[in-house]
Write a protein that holds these residues in place. Sequence first.
Motif, mmCIF file in Angstrom:
data_model
loop_
_atom_site.group_PDB
_atom_site.id
_atom_site.type_symbol
_atom_site.label_atom_id
_atom_site.label_comp_id
_atom_site.label_asym_id
_atom_site.label_seq_id
_atom_site.Cartn_x
_atom_site.Cartn_y
_atom_site.Cartn_z
ATOM 1 N N GLY A 1 0.809 -1.228 0.000
ATOM 2 C CA GLY A 1 0.000 0.000 0.000
ATOM 3 C C GLY A 1 0.835 1.266 0.000
ATOM 4 N N CYS A 2 2.145 1.134 -0.011
ATOM 5 C CA CYS A 2 2.998 2.330 0.031
ATOM 6 C C CYS A 2 2.665 3.298 -1.098
ATOM 7 N N ILE A 3 2.529 2.768 -2.300
ATOM 8 C CA ILE A 3 2.266 3.654 -3.451
ATOM 9 C C ILE A 3 0.936 4.387 -3.267
ATOM 10 N N VAL A 4 -0.044 3.691 -2.703
ATOM 11 C CA VAL A 4 -1.374 4.295 -2.503
ATOM 12 C C VAL A 4 -1.288 5.375 -1.420
ATOM 13 N N GLN A 5 -0.658 5.033 -0.302
ATOM 14 C CA GLN A 5 -0.536 5.980 0.813
ATOM 15 C C GLN A 5 0.289 7.201 0.405
ATOM 16 N N ALA A 6 1.351 6.970 -0.360
ATOM 17 C CA ALA A 6 2.223 8.078 -0.768
ATOM 18 C C ALA A 6 1.467 9.015 -1.715
ATOM 19 N N SER A 7 0.783 8.460 -2.700
ATOM 20 C CA SER A 7 0.069 9.329 -3.655
ATOM 21 C C SER A 7 -1.038 10.083 -2.951
ATOM 22 N N LYS A 8 -1.724 9.404 -2.038
ATOM 23 C CA LYS A 8 -2.816 10.053 -1.289
ATOM 24 C C LYS A 8 -2.291 11.277 -0.533
ATOM 25 N N ARG A 9 -1.050 11.198 -0.084
ATOM 26 C CA ARG A 9 -0.470 12.287 0.724
ATOM 27 C C ARG A 9 0.421 13.204 -0.088
ATOM 28 N N LYS A 10 0.330 13.067 -1.417
ATOM 29 C CA LYS A 10 1.083 13.922 -2.344
ATOM 30 C C LYS A 10 2.596 13.844 -2.124
ATOM 31 N N LEU A 11 3.064 12.686 -1.716
ATOM 32 C CA LEU A 11 4.504 12.459 -1.596
ATOM 33 C C LEU A 11 4.962 11.944 -2.963
ATOM 34 N N LYS A 12 5.876 12.644 -3.566
ATOM 35 C CA LYS A 12 6.263 12.343 -4.949
ATOM 36 C C LYS A 12 7.437 11.357 -5.003
ATOM 37 N N ALA A 13 7.144 10.177 -5.512
ATOM 38 C CA ALA A 13 8.175 9.131 -5.564
ATOM 39 C C ALA A 13 9.375 9.547 -6.406
ATOM 40 N N GLU A 14 9.140 10.358 -7.454
ATOM 41 C CA GLU A 14 10.280 10.737 -8.326
ATOM 42 C C GLU A 14 11.289 11.621 -7.599
ATOM 43 N N LYS A 15 10.868 12.171 -6.440
ATOM 44 C CA LYS A 15 11.807 12.994 -5.666
ATOM 45 C C LYS A 15 12.701 12.162 -4.746
ATOM 46 N N LEU A 16 12.398 10.895 -4.624
ATOM 47 C CA LEU A 16 13.191 10.050 -3.711
ATOM 48 C C LEU A 16 14.636 9.918 -4.190
ATOM 49 N N ASP A 17 15.554 9.936 -3.239
ATOM 50 C CA ASP A 17 16.963 9.704 -3.538
ATOM 51 C C ASP A 17 17.345 8.263 -3.246
ATOM 52 N N ALA A 18 16.617 7.636 -2.328
ATOM 53 C CA ALA A 18 16.970 6.262 -1.960
ATOM 54 C C ALA A 18 15.796 5.564 -1.286
ATOM 55 N N ILE A 19 15.826 4.253 -1.354
ATOM 56 C CA ILE A 19 14.869 3.410 -0.639
ATOM 57 C C ILE A 19 15.691 2.441 0.202
ATOM 58 N N ILE A 20 15.343 2.334 1.477
ATOM 59 C CA ILE A 20 16.075 1.429 2.375
ATOM 60 C C ILE A 20 15.103 0.359 2.865
#
Length: 248
Positions: free
Chosen positions: A28-47
């Motif tokens: 659900g990360c993608i759903v929760q992130a989009s719902k909160r307008k967190l832009k995945a393309e701005k990410l520098d890293a995933i841990i």
Amino acid sequence: MMYSQFLATGGLWLSLSGTEILVDPGPGCIVQASKRKLKAEKLDAIILSHRHLDHSADVNIMVEAMTQGGLKRHGRLFAPADALEPEPVIFSYIRELIDGVETLEEGKSYSIGDISFSTPVKHIHPVETYGLVFRTAEHTFSHITDTRYFEGLSQHYGGELLIINVVFLEPHTPSDYPGMPIDHLSVPDVKCIIMELKPKVAILTHFGMSMWRAKPWEIAQRLSEKTGVRVIAARDGMKFELSKLDEG
Ligand SMILES: [Zn+2]
């Protein structure tokens, strides 16, 4: 909790002086992130702290979103060796879209832009698992992820803020949870850890059903009273500003 989604399993999104890091993208990360307008393309890293599904299920979609399907090749993935081999949690064609994959190891430090983080100790959990200590120019904070309590656990962590995964209200023995992994912290463990580390603020998260039924915000209140540390129960979508660590 993951199956019912009473509480979301999207992970933590860190925004640290212009560096964006996603920790443990569960289902659900993608759903929760989009719902909160967190832009995945701005990410520098995933841990990934470890490969369990509730921490890694959305890693492929988040890596793909980070690179906009490969159009904007950038970013790195950090994960323990057993999340990458022999059964990788990330598909090989998606892995090719990013700048690199780094293997987490006990006692090592890593950098992402101006941020550094370390994985001080291997946790006791059914798969290879690490907690994280982040350092920015102004702040140090720790995230104690899934683990069984062990002697000396807290001495590997520190900083002004502690984010800690607490699954159980009470410690469980195998007979309470036959066939289930029990390598998780409970409230009494967390109380000891908070007393030992004395952070300015402790945030409890990753609740199992026993915690949820017991109302995590009431447990946080009681832990605040007992430890003298400001303890907060995480909520879905909760934001915490590091600049507010000193507020009472
Ligand atoms: Zn786990």
